[in-house]
Design a protein around this motif. Structure first.
Motif, PDB file in Angstrom:
ATOM      1  N   SER A  32       0.809  -1.223   0.000  1.00  0.00           N
ATOM      2  CA  SER A  32       0.000   0.000   0.000  1.00  0.00           C
ATOM      3  C   SER A  32       0.843   1.273   0.000  1.00  0.00           C
ATOM      4  O   SER A  32       0.297   2.364   0.098  1.00  0.00           O
ATOM      5  N   THR A  33       2.166   1.146  -0.097  1.00  0.00           N
ATOM      6  CA  THR A  33       3.004   2.335  -0.206  1.00  0.00           C
ATOM      7  C   THR A  33       3.144   2.744  -1.670  1.00  0.00           C
ATOM      8  O   THR A  33       2.779   2.003  -2.578  1.00  0.00           O
ATOM      9  N   ARG A  34       3.718   3.918  -1.906  1.00  0.00           N
ATOM     10  CA  ARG A  34       3.674   4.555  -3.214  1.00  0.00           C
ATOM     11  C   ARG A  34       4.208   3.674  -4.341  1.00  0.00           C
ATOM     12  O   ARG A  34       3.575   3.548  -5.399  1.00  0.00           O
ATOM     13  N   TYR A  35       5.349   3.042  -4.144  1.00  0.00           N
ATOM     14  CA  TYR A  35       5.954   2.302  -5.259  1.00  0.00           C
ATOM     15  C   TYR A  35       5.176   1.031  -5.619  1.00  0.00           C
ATOM     16  O   TYR A  35       5.368   0.466  -6.701  1.00  0.00           O
ATOM     17  N   CYS A  36       4.277   0.620  -4.725  1.00  0.00           N
ATOM     18  CA  CYS A  36       3.520  -0.618  -4.956  1.00  0.00           C
ATOM     19  C   CYS A  36       2.177  -0.395  -5.641  1.00  0.00           C
ATOM     20  O   CYS A  36       1.644  -1.312  -6.294  1.00  0.00           O
ATOM     21  N   VAL A  37       1.612   0.790  -5.492  1.00  0.00           N
ATOM     22  CA  VAL A  37       0.234   1.027  -5.920  1.00  0.00           C
ATOM     23  C   VAL A  37       0.109   0.929  -7.441  1.00  0.00           C
ATOM     24  O   VAL A  37       0.888   1.515  -8.191  1.00  0.00           O
ATOM     25  N   ASP A  38      -0.884   0.155  -7.879  1.00  0.00           N
ATOM     26  CA  ASP A  38      -1.201  -0.033  -9.301  1.00  0.00           C
ATOM     27  C   ASP A  38      -0.036  -0.634 -10.083  1.00  0.00           C
ATOM     28  O   ASP A  38       0.270  -0.211 -11.212  1.00  0.00           O
ATOM     29  N   LYS A  39       0.602  -1.637  -9.507  1.00  0.00           N
ATOM     30  CA  LYS A  39       1.703  -2.335 -10.165  1.00  0.00           C
ATOM     31  C   LYS A  39       1.428  -3.841 -10.194  1.00  0.00           C
ATOM     32  O   LYS A  39       0.688  -4.376  -9.374  1.00  0.00           O
ATOM     33  N   ASN A  40       2.028  -4.517 -11.181  1.00  0.00           N
ATOM     34  CA  ASN A  40       2.045  -5.986 -11.257  1.00  0.00           C
ATOM     35  C   ASN A  40       0.637  -6.593 -11.255  1.00  0.00           C
ATOM     36  O   ASN A  40       0.247  -7.305 -10.339  1.00  0.00           O
ATOM     37  N   TYR A  41      -0.081  -6.325 -12.337  1.00  0.00           N
ATOM     38  CA  TYR A  41      -1.454  -6.829 -12.477  1.00  0.00           C
ATOM     39  C   TYR A  41      -1.524  -8.263 -12.999  1.00  0.00           C
ATOM     40  O   TYR A  41      -2.613  -8.823 -13.102  1.00  0.00           O
ATOM     41  N   ALA A  42      -0.427  -8.855 -13.354  1.00  0.00           N
ATOM     42  CA  ALA A  42      -0.412 -10.128 -14.073  1.00  0.00           C
ATOM     43  C   ALA A  42      -1.165 -11.232 -13.344  1.00  0.00           C
ATOM     44  O   ALA A  42      -1.277 -11.235 -12.110  1.00  0.00           O
ATOM     45  N   GLY A  43      -1.668 -12.177 -14.139  1.00  0.00           N
ATOM     46  CA  GLY A  43      -2.240 -13.399 -13.587  1.00  0.00           C
ATOM     47  C   GLY A  43      -1.185 -14.483 -13.549  1.00  0.00           C
ATOM     48  O   GLY A  43      -0.699 -14.878 -12.499  1.00  0.00           O
ATOM     49  N   VAL A  44      -0.781 -14.962 -14.728  1.00  0.00           N
ATOM     50  CA  VAL A  44       0.249 -16.010 -14.831  1.00  0.00           C
ATOM     51  C   VAL A  44       1.560 -15.440 -15.375  1.00  0.00           C
ATOM     52  O   VAL A  44       2.626 -15.666 -14.816  1.00  0.00           O
ATOM     53  N   LEU A  45       1.488 -14.678 -16.461  1.00  0.00           N
ATOM     54  CA  LEU A  45       2.688 -14.163 -17.126  1.00  0.00           C
ATOM     55  C   LEU A  45       2.938 -12.703 -16.748  1.00  0.00           C
ATOM     56  O   LEU A  45       2.094 -11.843 -17.011  1.00  0.00           O
ATOM     57  N   ILE A  46       4.088 -12.434 -16.162  1.00  0.00           N
ATOM     58  CA  ILE A  46       4.440 -11.068 -15.765  1.00  0.00           C
ATOM     59  C   ILE A  46       4.850 -10.230 -16.971  1.00  0.00           C
ATOM     60  O   ILE A  46       5.020  -9.003 -16.868  1.00  0.00           O
ATOM     61  N   ILE A  47       4.984 -10.875 -18.121  1.00  0.00           N
ATOM     62  CA  ILE A  47       5.428 -10.149 -19.327  1.00  0.00           C
ATOM     63  C   ILE A  47       4.459  -9.029 -19.700  1.00  0.00           C
ATOM     64  O   ILE A  47       4.869  -8.031 -20.285  1.00  0.00           O
ATOM     65  N   TRP A  48       3.170  -9.185 -19.364  1.00  0.00           N
ATOM     66  CA  TRP A  48       2.206  -8.132 -19.700  1.00  0.00           C
ATOM     67  C   TRP A  48       2.570  -6.839 -18.963  1.00  0.00           C
ATOM     68  O   TRP A  48       2.502  -5.746 -19.543  1.00  0.00           O
ATOM     69  N   GLU A  60       4.945   7.402   0.948  1.00  0.00           N
ATOM     70  CA  GLU A  60       6.117   6.574   0.644  1.00  0.00           C
ATOM     71  C   GLU A  60       6.297   5.488   1.684  1.00  0.00           C
ATOM     72  O   GLU A  60       6.774   4.399   1.369  1.00  0.00           O
ATOM     73  N   THR A  61       5.948   5.791   2.910  1.00  0.00           N
ATOM     74  CA  THR A  61       6.015   4.809   3.994  1.00  0.00           C
ATOM     75  C   THR A  61       4.725   4.887   4.806  1.00  0.00           C
ATOM     76  O   THR A  61       4.091   5.954   4.877  1.00  0.00           O
ATOM     77  N   ILE A  62       4.343   3.770   5.387  1.00  0.00           N
ATOM     78  CA  ILE A  62       3.160   3.716   6.247  1.00  0.00           C
ATOM     79  C   ILE A  62       3.545   3.006   7.537  1.00  0.00           C
ATOM     80  O   ILE A  62       4.089   1.887   7.516  1.00  0.00           O
ATOM     81  N   VAL A  63       3.276   3.644   8.651  1.00  0.00           N
ATOM     82  CA  VAL A  63       3.519   3.037   9.964  1.00  0.00           C
ATOM     83  C   VAL A  63       2.187   3.011  10.701  1.00  0.00           C
ATOM     84  O   VAL A  63       1.600   4.064  10.981  1.00  0.00           O
ATOM     85  N   ARG A  64       1.692   1.831  10.984  1.00  0.00           N
ATOM     86  CA  ARG A  64       0.410   1.721  11.674  1.00  0.00           C
ATOM     87  C   ARG A  64       0.310   0.376  12.381  1.00  0.00           C
ATOM     88  O   ARG A  64       0.953  -0.607  11.997  1.00  0.00           O
ATOM     89  N   GLU A  65      -0.530   0.337  13.373  1.00  0.00           N
ATOM     90  CA  GLU A  65      -0.839  -0.916  14.053  1.00  0.00           C
ATOM     91  C   GLU A  65      -1.886  -1.671  13.249  1.00  0.00           C
ATOM     92  O   GLU A  65      -2.814  -1.068  12.715  1.00  0.00           O
ATOM     93  N   LYS A  66      -1.738  -2.968  13.170  1.00  0.00           N
ATOM     94  CA  LYS A  66      -2.742  -3.772  12.482  1.00  0.00           C
ATOM     95  C   LYS A  66      -4.020  -3.827  13.306  1.00  0.00           C
ATOM     96  O   LYS A  66      -3.981  -3.936  14.529  1.00  0.00           O
ATOM     97  N   PHE A  67      -5.153  -3.748  12.580  1.00  0.00           N
ATOM     98  CA  PHE A  67      -6.441  -3.805  13.256  1.00  0.00           C
ATOM     99  C   PHE A  67      -6.666  -5.203  13.821  1.00  0.00           C
ATOM    100  O   PHE A  67      -6.494  -6.209  13.122  1.00  0.00           O
TER     101      PHE A  67
END
Length: 447
Positions: free
Chosen positions: A220-236, A314-321
Protein backbone atom coordinates in the motif's frame (compact mmCIF):
# COMPACT_ATOMS: atom_id res chain seq x y z
CA UNK A 1 6.71 -29.20 -41.96
CA UNK A 2 4.35 -32.19 -42.37
CA UNK A 3 6.22 -33.93 -39.56
CA UNK A 4 5.77 -30.92 -37.28
CA UNK A 5 2.09 -30.64 -38.19
CA UNK A 6 1.44 -34.32 -37.56
CA UNK A 7 3.30 -34.05 -34.27
CA UNK A 8 1.11 -31.16 -33.18
CA UNK A 9 -2.01 -33.08 -34.21
CA UNK A 10 -0.75 -36.02 -32.21
CA UNK A 11 -0.35 -33.81 -29.16
CA UNK A 12 -3.88 -32.56 -29.74
CA UNK A 13 -5.23 -36.14 -29.73
CA UNK A 14 -3.15 -36.90 -26.64
CA UNK A 15 -4.69 -33.89 -24.93
CA UNK A 16 -8.12 -35.22 -25.91
CA UNK A 17 -7.35 -38.57 -24.28
CA UNK A 18 -6.01 -37.19 -21.01
CA UNK A 19 -8.22 -34.10 -20.84
CA UNK A 20 -10.70 -34.46 -17.95
CA UNK A 21 -12.79 -31.58 -19.31
CA UNK A 22 -14.10 -33.19 -22.49
CA UNK A 23 -17.54 -31.77 -21.95
CA UNK A 24 -18.59 -29.02 -24.29
CA UNK A 25 -20.69 -27.04 -21.84
CA UNK A 26 -23.92 -26.12 -23.56
CA UNK A 27 -25.46 -24.29 -20.61
CA UNK A 28 -23.89 -22.21 -17.87
CA UNK A 29 -25.46 -24.43 -15.24
CA UNK A 30 -23.14 -27.19 -16.42
CA UNK A 31 -19.98 -25.10 -15.93
CA UNK A 32 -17.92 -26.71 -13.14
CA UNK A 33 -16.17 -24.51 -10.60
CA UNK A 34 -12.88 -26.33 -10.23
CA UNK A 35 -11.64 -23.67 -7.83
CA UNK A 36 -14.29 -24.74 -5.32
CA UNK A 37 -13.50 -28.41 -5.97
CA UNK A 38 -9.85 -27.72 -5.13
CA UNK A 39 -10.84 -26.48 -1.66
CA UNK A 40 -9.37 -29.54 0.12
CA UNK A 41 -5.99 -28.82 -1.48
CA UNK A 42 -6.30 -25.17 -0.48
CA UNK A 43 -6.92 -26.16 3.14
CA UNK A 44 -3.95 -28.56 3.17
CA UNK A 45 -1.59 -25.93 1.76
CA UNK A 46 -2.93 -23.27 4.15
CA UNK A 47 -2.24 -25.57 7.11
CA UNK A 48 1.29 -26.32 5.87
CA UNK A 49 2.00 -22.62 5.36
CA UNK A 50 0.63 -21.81 8.81
CA UNK A 51 2.92 -24.39 10.41
CA UNK A 52 5.94 -22.95 8.60
CA UNK A 53 4.99 -19.39 9.55
CA UNK A 54 4.49 -20.40 13.18
CA UNK A 55 8.01 -21.82 13.25
CA UNK A 56 9.22 -18.41 12.07
CA UNK A 57 7.08 -16.65 14.67
CA UNK A 58 4.85 -15.09 12.01
CA UNK A 59 1.60 -17.05 12.35
CA UNK A 60 -1.26 -14.85 11.02
CA UNK A 61 -4.15 -14.12 13.40
CA UNK A 62 -7.03 -16.54 13.13
CA UNK A 63 -9.62 -13.76 12.72
CA UNK A 64 -7.94 -12.41 9.59
CA UNK A 65 -7.53 -15.88 8.04
CA UNK A 66 -11.15 -16.90 8.67
CA UNK A 67 -12.39 -13.55 7.34
CA UNK A 68 -10.44 -14.07 4.11
CA UNK A 69 -11.89 -17.55 3.65
CA UNK A 70 -15.37 -16.24 4.53
CA UNK A 71 -15.10 -13.73 1.66
CA UNK A 72 -14.19 -16.64 -0.61
CA UNK A 73 -17.34 -18.46 0.45
CA UNK A 74 -19.35 -15.29 -0.25
CA UNK A 75 -18.07 -15.35 -3.82
CA UNK A 76 -18.85 -19.05 -4.26
CA UNK A 77 -22.35 -18.60 -2.81
CA UNK A 78 -22.90 -15.95 -5.47
CA UNK A 79 -21.95 -18.50 -8.17
CA UNK A 80 -24.48 -20.96 -6.78
CA UNK A 81 -27.30 -18.45 -6.25
CA UNK A 82 -27.06 -17.12 -9.80
CA UNK A 83 -26.38 -20.55 -11.34
CA UNK A 84 -23.56 -19.45 -13.64
CA UNK A 85 -25.34 -16.38 -15.03
CA UNK A 86 -22.03 -14.48 -15.17
CA UNK A 87 -20.86 -16.74 -18.00
CA UNK A 88 -24.13 -16.82 -19.94
CA UNK A 89 -22.99 -13.99 -22.23
CA UNK A 90 -19.91 -15.94 -23.34
CA UNK A 91 -21.94 -19.02 -24.26
CA UNK A 92 -24.56 -16.91 -26.02
CA UNK A 93 -21.99 -15.06 -28.17
CA UNK A 94 -20.16 -18.28 -29.06
CA UNK A 95 -23.32 -20.14 -30.06
CA UNK A 96 -24.80 -17.27 -32.09
CA UNK A 97 -22.03 -14.98 -33.32
CA UNK A 98 -18.75 -16.91 -33.46
CA UNK A 99 -16.63 -15.94 -36.46
CA UNK A 100 -14.62 -19.14 -36.61
CA UNK A 101 -14.96 -22.45 -34.80
CA UNK A 102 -11.56 -23.48 -33.46
CA UNK A 103 -11.34 -27.22 -32.70
CA UNK A 104 -11.72 -27.56 -28.96
CA UNK A 105 -9.37 -30.61 -28.77
CA UNK A 106 -6.50 -28.89 -30.62
CA UNK A 107 -3.24 -27.99 -28.88
CA UNK A 108 -3.21 -24.69 -30.80
CA UNK A 109 -6.65 -23.82 -29.41
CA UNK A 110 -5.41 -24.74 -25.96
CA UNK A 111 -2.39 -22.41 -26.27
CA UNK A 112 -4.41 -19.59 -27.84
CA UNK A 113 -6.95 -19.79 -25.04
CA UNK A 114 -4.25 -19.85 -22.34
CA UNK A 115 -2.57 -16.72 -23.73
CA UNK A 116 -5.87 -14.97 -24.49
CA UNK A 117 -7.20 -15.72 -21.02
CA UNK A 118 -4.09 -14.35 -19.32
CA UNK A 119 -4.03 -11.27 -21.55
CA UNK A 120 -7.69 -10.62 -20.76
CA UNK A 121 -7.02 -11.12 -17.07
CA UNK A 122 -4.28 -8.47 -17.11
CA UNK A 123 -6.64 -5.83 -18.51
CA UNK A 124 -9.59 -6.92 -16.38
CA UNK A 125 -7.44 -6.78 -13.26
CA UNK A 126 -6.03 -3.42 -14.28
CA UNK A 127 -9.56 -2.08 -14.77
CA UNK A 128 -10.52 -3.10 -11.22
CA UNK A 129 -7.77 -0.78 -9.98
CA UNK A 130 -8.32 2.06 -12.41
CA UNK A 131 -12.14 2.30 -12.42
CA UNK A 132 -13.58 3.37 -9.08
CA UNK A 133 -16.80 1.38 -9.46
CA UNK A 134 -14.86 -1.78 -10.27
CA UNK A 135 -12.44 -1.08 -7.43
CA UNK A 136 -15.41 -1.20 -5.06
CA UNK A 137 -15.60 -4.92 -5.83
CA UNK A 138 -11.86 -5.62 -5.90
CA UNK A 139 -10.78 -3.68 -2.83
CA UNK A 140 -11.92 -6.51 -0.57
CA UNK A 141 -9.06 -8.63 -1.95
CA UNK A 142 -6.61 -5.95 -0.81
CA UNK A 143 -8.25 -5.28 2.56
CA UNK A 144 -6.24 -7.84 4.53
CA UNK A 145 -3.21 -6.52 6.43
CA UNK A 146 -1.72 -10.00 6.20
CA UNK A 147 -0.29 -11.74 3.14
CA UNK A 148 -0.69 -15.49 3.07
CA UNK A 149 -2.54 -18.20 1.17
CA UNK A 150 -5.89 -17.33 2.78
CA UNK A 151 -5.57 -13.84 1.26
CA UNK A 152 -5.96 -15.45 -2.18
CA UNK A 153 -9.48 -16.51 -1.20
CA UNK A 154 -10.56 -13.00 -0.13
CA UNK A 155 -12.51 -12.10 -3.27
CA UNK A 156 -15.26 -9.67 -4.24
CA UNK A 157 -18.76 -11.08 -4.69
CA UNK A 158 -19.64 -9.04 -7.79
CA UNK A 159 -16.19 -8.72 -9.32
CA UNK A 160 -16.96 -11.29 -12.00
CA UNK A 161 -19.77 -9.12 -13.32
CA UNK A 162 -17.46 -6.14 -13.80
CA UNK A 163 -14.59 -8.06 -15.47
CA UNK A 164 -16.44 -10.53 -17.72
CA UNK A 165 -16.51 -8.03 -20.62
CA UNK A 166 -12.74 -8.24 -21.04
CA UNK A 167 -12.99 -11.91 -21.99
CA UNK A 168 -15.98 -11.74 -24.34
CA UNK A 169 -13.92 -11.14 -27.53
CA UNK A 170 -12.57 -14.69 -27.10
CA UNK A 171 -16.12 -15.98 -27.54
CA UNK A 172 -15.91 -15.23 -31.27
CA UNK A 173 -13.28 -17.98 -31.63
CA UNK A 174 -12.65 -20.02 -28.44
CA UNK A 175 -15.11 -22.80 -27.46
CA UNK A 176 -16.72 -22.33 -24.01
CA UNK A 177 -15.24 -25.62 -22.74
CA UNK A 178 -11.71 -24.29 -23.28
CA UNK A 179 -12.51 -20.85 -21.89
CA UNK A 180 -14.11 -22.11 -18.67
CA UNK A 181 -11.29 -24.54 -17.95
CA UNK A 182 -8.60 -21.90 -18.51
CA UNK A 183 -10.44 -19.34 -16.40
CA UNK A 184 -10.27 -21.80 -13.51
CA UNK A 185 -6.64 -22.73 -14.21
CA UNK A 186 -5.70 -19.04 -14.23
CA UNK A 187 -7.24 -18.55 -10.79
CA UNK A 188 -5.73 -21.77 -9.42
CA UNK A 189 -2.26 -20.61 -10.46
CA UNK A 190 -2.69 -17.38 -8.53
CA UNK A 191 -3.38 -19.17 -5.24
CA UNK A 192 0.22 -20.13 -4.50
CA UNK A 193 1.68 -16.66 -5.17
CA UNK A 194 -0.05 -15.25 -2.08
CA UNK A 195 2.70 -16.18 0.36
CA UNK A 196 5.79 -14.81 2.06
CA UNK A 197 7.30 -18.28 2.41
CA UNK A 198 8.75 -18.27 -1.12
CA UNK A 199 11.41 -15.61 -1.68
CA UNK A 200 12.96 -15.51 -5.17
CA UNK A 201 12.57 -17.90 -8.12
CA UNK A 202 15.55 -16.75 -10.18
CA UNK A 203 15.08 -16.66 -13.98
CA UNK A 204 11.35 -17.48 -13.64
CA UNK A 205 10.88 -14.00 -12.20
CA UNK A 206 11.35 -12.61 -15.73
CA UNK A 207 8.42 -14.54 -17.22
CA UNK A 208 6.01 -15.70 -14.53
CA UNK A 209 4.01 -13.88 -11.91
CA UNK A 210 5.64 -14.95 -8.64
CA UNK A 211 5.10 -14.41 -4.91
CA UNK A 212 7.71 -11.64 -5.01
CA UNK A 213 5.93 -9.78 -7.81
CA UNK A 214 2.51 -10.20 -6.27
CA UNK A 215 3.66 -9.05 -2.83
CA UNK A 216 4.41 -5.71 -4.49
CA UNK A 217 0.91 -5.65 -5.95
CA UNK A 218 -0.57 -6.02 -2.45
CA UNK A 219 1.62 -3.33 -0.91
CA UNK A 220 0.00 0.00 0.00
CA UNK A 221 3.00 2.34 -0.21
CA UNK A 222 3.67 4.56 -3.21
CA UNK A 223 5.95 2.30 -5.26
CA UNK A 224 3.52 -0.62 -4.96
CA UNK A 225 0.23 1.03 -5.92
CA UNK A 226 -1.20 -0.03 -9.30
CA UNK A 227 1.70 -2.34 -10.17
CA UNK A 228 2.05 -5.99 -11.26
CA UNK A 229 -1.45 -6.83 -12.48
CA UNK A 230 -0.41 -10.13 -14.07
CA UNK A 231 -2.24 -13.40 -13.59
CA UNK A 232 0.25 -16.01 -14.83
CA UNK A 233 2.69 -14.16 -17.13
CA UNK A 234 4.44 -11.07 -15.76
CA UNK A 235 5.43 -10.15 -19.33
CA UNK A 236 2.21 -8.13 -19.70
CA UNK A 237 3.32 -5.75 -16.94
CA UNK A 238 6.78 -5.47 -18.48
CA UNK A 239 5.21 -4.71 -21.87
CA UNK A 240 2.66 -2.13 -20.68
CA UNK A 241 4.76 -0.27 -18.11
CA UNK A 242 3.14 -1.47 -14.87
CA UNK A 243 5.97 -3.70 -13.61
CA UNK A 244 7.75 -3.01 -10.34
CA UNK A 245 10.30 -5.29 -8.68
CA UNK A 246 10.16 -5.95 -4.95
CA UNK A 247 12.48 -3.71 -2.93
CA UNK A 248 14.17 -5.88 -0.35
CA UNK A 249 15.28 -2.89 1.72
CA UNK A 250 11.72 -1.56 2.20
CA UNK A 251 9.35 -3.55 4.40
CA UNK A 252 6.00 -4.09 2.71
CA UNK A 253 2.83 -2.82 4.36
CA UNK A 254 -0.26 -4.70 3.21
CA UNK A 255 -3.88 -3.61 3.12
CA UNK A 256 -5.73 -0.55 1.86
CA UNK A 257 -4.12 2.88 2.10
CA UNK A 258 -7.06 3.98 4.26
CA UNK A 259 -7.50 0.78 6.16
CA UNK A 260 -10.93 -0.51 7.11
CA UNK A 261 -11.33 -1.72 10.69
CA UNK A 262 -13.68 -4.67 10.41
CA UNK A 263 -13.71 -8.46 10.11
CA UNK A 264 -17.34 -8.54 8.96
CA UNK A 265 -17.19 -10.06 5.45
CA UNK A 266 -20.49 -8.47 4.41
CA UNK A 267 -19.21 -5.03 5.38
CA UNK A 268 -15.88 -5.62 3.62
CA UNK A 269 -17.68 -6.64 0.45
CA UNK A 270 -19.94 -3.60 0.18
CA UNK A 271 -18.73 -0.67 2.29
CA UNK A 272 -16.80 0.91 -0.60
CA UNK A 273 -19.90 1.10 -2.78
CA UNK A 274 -21.22 3.68 -0.32
CA UNK A 275 -17.95 5.61 -0.66
CA UNK A 276 -18.36 5.66 -4.45
CA UNK A 277 -21.93 6.93 -4.06
CA UNK A 278 -20.90 9.61 -1.54
CA UNK A 279 -18.06 10.76 -3.79
CA UNK A 280 -20.45 11.00 -6.74
CA UNK A 281 -22.96 12.99 -4.68
CA UNK A 282 -20.28 15.44 -3.59
CA UNK A 283 -19.55 16.45 -7.21
CA UNK A 284 -21.33 19.51 -8.62
CA UNK A 285 -21.37 18.67 -12.36
CA UNK A 286 -22.64 15.67 -14.32
CA UNK A 287 -19.18 15.26 -15.84
CA UNK A 288 -17.49 15.08 -12.44
CA UNK A 289 -20.18 12.74 -11.12
CA UNK A 290 -19.40 10.29 -13.94
CA UNK A 291 -15.68 10.68 -13.35
CA UNK A 292 -16.21 9.86 -9.66
CA UNK A 293 -17.62 6.51 -10.82
CA UNK A 294 -15.47 5.63 -13.82
CA UNK A 295 -12.12 7.33 -13.11
CA UNK A 296 -9.57 5.97 -10.66
CA UNK A 297 -10.15 5.75 -6.89
CA UNK A 298 -7.61 8.53 -6.35
CA UNK A 299 -9.16 10.95 -8.83
CA UNK A 300 -10.35 14.36 -7.61
CA UNK A 301 -11.36 17.37 -9.73
CA UNK A 302 -8.27 18.87 -11.36
CA UNK A 303 -6.13 15.75 -11.02
CA UNK A 304 -5.10 13.17 -13.66
CA UNK A 305 -7.50 10.30 -14.34
CA UNK A 306 -5.85 8.03 -11.76
CA UNK A 307 -5.01 10.74 -9.23
CA UNK A 308 -1.67 12.12 -8.09
CA UNK A 309 0.68 9.20 -7.41
CA UNK A 310 3.27 11.58 -5.95
CA UNK A 311 0.84 12.36 -3.11
CA UNK A 312 0.64 8.73 -1.99
CA UNK A 313 2.57 7.84 1.19
CA UNK A 314 6.12 6.57 0.64
CA UNK A 315 6.02 4.81 3.99
CA UNK A 316 3.16 3.72 6.25
CA UNK A 317 3.52 3.04 9.96
CA UNK A 318 0.41 1.72 11.67
CA UNK A 319 -0.84 -0.92 14.05
CA UNK A 320 -2.74 -3.77 12.48
CA UNK A 321 -6.44 -3.81 13.26
CA UNK A 322 -7.32 -6.57 15.69
CA UNK A 323 -9.38 -7.43 18.74
CA UNK A 324 -7.90 -9.91 21.22
CA UNK A 325 -9.58 -13.30 21.08
CA UNK A 326 -9.70 -15.76 23.93
CA UNK A 327 -8.68 -19.38 23.16
CA UNK A 328 -12.37 -20.27 23.58
CA UNK A 329 -13.41 -17.75 20.93
CA UNK A 330 -10.72 -18.93 18.52
CA UNK A 331 -11.78 -22.57 18.88
CA UNK A 332 -15.47 -21.62 18.71
CA UNK A 333 -15.05 -19.61 15.51
CA UNK A 334 -12.83 -22.24 13.89
CA UNK A 335 -15.25 -25.10 14.55
CA UNK A 336 -18.24 -23.15 13.29
CA UNK A 337 -16.37 -22.04 10.18
CA UNK A 338 -15.29 -25.61 9.40
CA UNK A 339 -18.89 -26.80 9.80
CA UNK A 340 -20.08 -24.01 7.50
CA UNK A 341 -17.42 -24.92 4.94
CA UNK A 342 -18.58 -28.52 4.93
CA UNK A 343 -22.18 -27.36 4.64
CA UNK A 344 -21.20 -25.23 1.66
CA UNK A 345 -19.43 -28.22 0.07
CA UNK A 346 -22.63 -30.26 0.30
CA UNK A 347 -24.63 -27.33 -1.09
CA UNK A 348 -22.20 -26.83 -4.00
CA UNK A 349 -22.35 -30.53 -4.84
CA UNK A 350 -26.13 -30.91 -4.80
CA UNK A 351 -27.52 -27.40 -5.39
CA UNK A 352 -29.15 -28.33 -8.71
CA UNK A 353 -31.32 -30.84 -6.82
CA UNK A 354 -32.70 -28.20 -4.43
CA UNK A 355 -35.99 -26.39 -4.76
CA UNK A 356 -35.45 -22.69 -5.38
CA UNK A 357 -36.71 -21.58 -1.97
CA UNK A 358 -34.49 -24.11 -0.20
CA UNK A 359 -31.44 -23.15 -2.28
CA UNK A 360 -31.77 -19.44 -1.53
CA UNK A 361 -32.61 -20.18 2.08
CA UNK A 362 -29.41 -22.20 2.47
CA UNK A 363 -27.38 -19.48 0.74
CA UNK A 364 -28.84 -16.85 3.07
CA UNK A 365 -28.10 -19.04 6.10
CA UNK A 366 -24.44 -19.42 5.13
CA UNK A 367 -24.11 -15.66 4.55
CA UNK A 368 -25.70 -14.77 7.91
CA UNK A 369 -23.47 -17.34 9.61
CA UNK A 370 -20.31 -15.82 8.12
CA UNK A 371 -21.47 -12.35 9.17
CA UNK A 372 -22.08 -13.65 12.68
CA UNK A 373 -18.50 -14.93 12.95
CA UNK A 374 -17.28 -11.53 11.72
CA UNK A 375 -19.30 -9.81 14.45
CA UNK A 376 -17.62 -12.05 17.00
CA UNK A 377 -14.21 -10.93 15.73
CA UNK A 378 -15.35 -7.28 15.86
CA UNK A 379 -16.65 -7.68 19.42
CA UNK A 380 -19.99 -6.39 18.20
CA UNK A 381 -22.84 -6.42 20.73
CA UNK A 382 -25.22 -7.86 18.11
CA UNK A 383 -23.19 -11.07 17.88
CA UNK A 384 -24.87 -13.13 20.65
CA UNK A 385 -28.37 -12.25 19.41
CA UNK A 386 -27.71 -13.18 15.78
CA UNK A 387 -25.67 -16.23 16.74
CA UNK A 388 -28.34 -17.58 19.08
CA UNK A 389 -31.01 -17.27 16.37
CA UNK A 390 -28.67 -18.82 13.79
CA UNK A 391 -27.98 -21.87 15.95
CA UNK A 392 -31.65 -22.33 16.80
CA UNK A 393 -32.56 -22.15 13.10
CA UNK A 394 -30.09 -24.96 12.40
CA UNK A 395 -31.63 -27.13 15.14
CA UNK A 396 -35.17 -26.31 13.96
CA UNK A 397 -34.21 -27.30 10.41
CA UNK A 398 -33.01 -30.66 11.72
CA UNK A 399 -36.28 -31.19 13.59
CA UNK A 400 -38.53 -30.05 10.72
CA UNK A 401 -36.94 -32.38 8.17
CA UNK A 402 -36.50 -35.16 10.75
CA UNK A 403 -32.79 -35.43 10.04
CA UNK A 404 -31.97 -37.75 12.92
CA UNK A 405 -30.64 -41.03 11.64
CA UNK A 406 -27.99 -41.71 9.03
CA UNK A 407 -26.70 -44.93 7.54
CA UNK A 408 -23.75 -45.52 9.88
CA UNK A 409 -23.27 -45.38 13.63
CA UNK A 410 -20.17 -43.22 13.22
CA UNK A 411 -22.08 -40.63 11.21
CA UNK A 412 -24.90 -40.69 13.76
CA UNK A 413 -22.43 -39.95 16.55
CA UNK A 414 -20.87 -37.14 14.50
CA UNK A 415 -24.23 -35.52 13.71
CA UNK A 416 -25.33 -35.75 17.34
CA UNK A 417 -22.07 -34.13 18.36
CA UNK A 418 -22.69 -31.28 15.90
CA UNK A 419 -26.24 -30.81 17.23
CA UNK A 420 -24.95 -30.67 20.79
CA UNK A 421 -22.35 -28.10 19.78
CA UNK A 422 -25.03 -25.91 18.18
CA UNK A 423 -27.21 -26.29 21.28
CA UNK A 424 -24.24 -25.35 23.50
CA UNK A 425 -23.58 -22.32 21.26
CA UNK A 426 -27.21 -21.18 21.48
CA UNK A 427 -27.24 -21.51 25.28
CA UNK A 428 -23.96 -19.60 25.66
CA UNK A 429 -25.28 -16.80 23.48
CA UNK A 430 -28.56 -16.77 25.40
CA UNK A 431 -26.60 -16.20 28.63
CA UNK A 432 -24.77 -13.28 27.02
CA UNK A 433 -28.03 -11.85 25.66
CA UNK A 434 -29.57 -11.95 29.16
CA UNK A 435 -26.46 -10.27 30.57
CA UNK A 436 -26.66 -7.50 27.97
CA UNK A 437 -30.38 -7.02 28.62
CA UNK A 438 -29.91 -6.75 32.40
CA UNK A 439 -27.04 -4.32 31.94
CA UNK A 440 -29.19 -2.12 29.70
CA UNK A 441 -32.06 -2.20 32.20
CA UNK A 442 -29.75 -1.18 35.05
CA UNK A 443 -28.33 1.62 32.90
CA UNK A 444 -31.82 2.89 32.08
CA UNK A 445 -32.75 2.88 35.81
CA UNK A 446 -29.70 4.99 36.66
CA UNK A 447 -30.75 7.53 34.02
Amino acid sequence: MDTITSGIEGLGHLFYLVNPFKTSFRTTAEVPHYVSRASSWFVALIIIERILLRKKGKAPPINDSITSMACGLFMEINHIAFRGAETAAYVYIYENFRLYELPWDSLWTWLACAIGMDFGYYWAHRATHEVNLFWSQHQVHHSSEEYNLTTALRQGVWQGWSTMFYYLPMAFFIPPSQFFVHSQFNLLFQFWIHTEIIDDLGPLEWVLNTPSHHRVHHGSTRYCVDKNYAGVLIIWDRMFGTFEAERRDEPLVYGLIEQVDSFNPFYLEFFYLRKVFEKMQSMSTISDKLKAIFYGPGWVPGSPKLGHYDQLPETIVREKFSHPLTPHDQIYATIHFLLLSEGYRVLATHYEEYDEWLLYGCCAYVIVSLVSIGLLFNRNSWFPWIEMIRCLVFLAYQLHFKIFLTETMGMNLLMNGIRLFYLYSALQCKIECVRQFRYKMQKDKIK
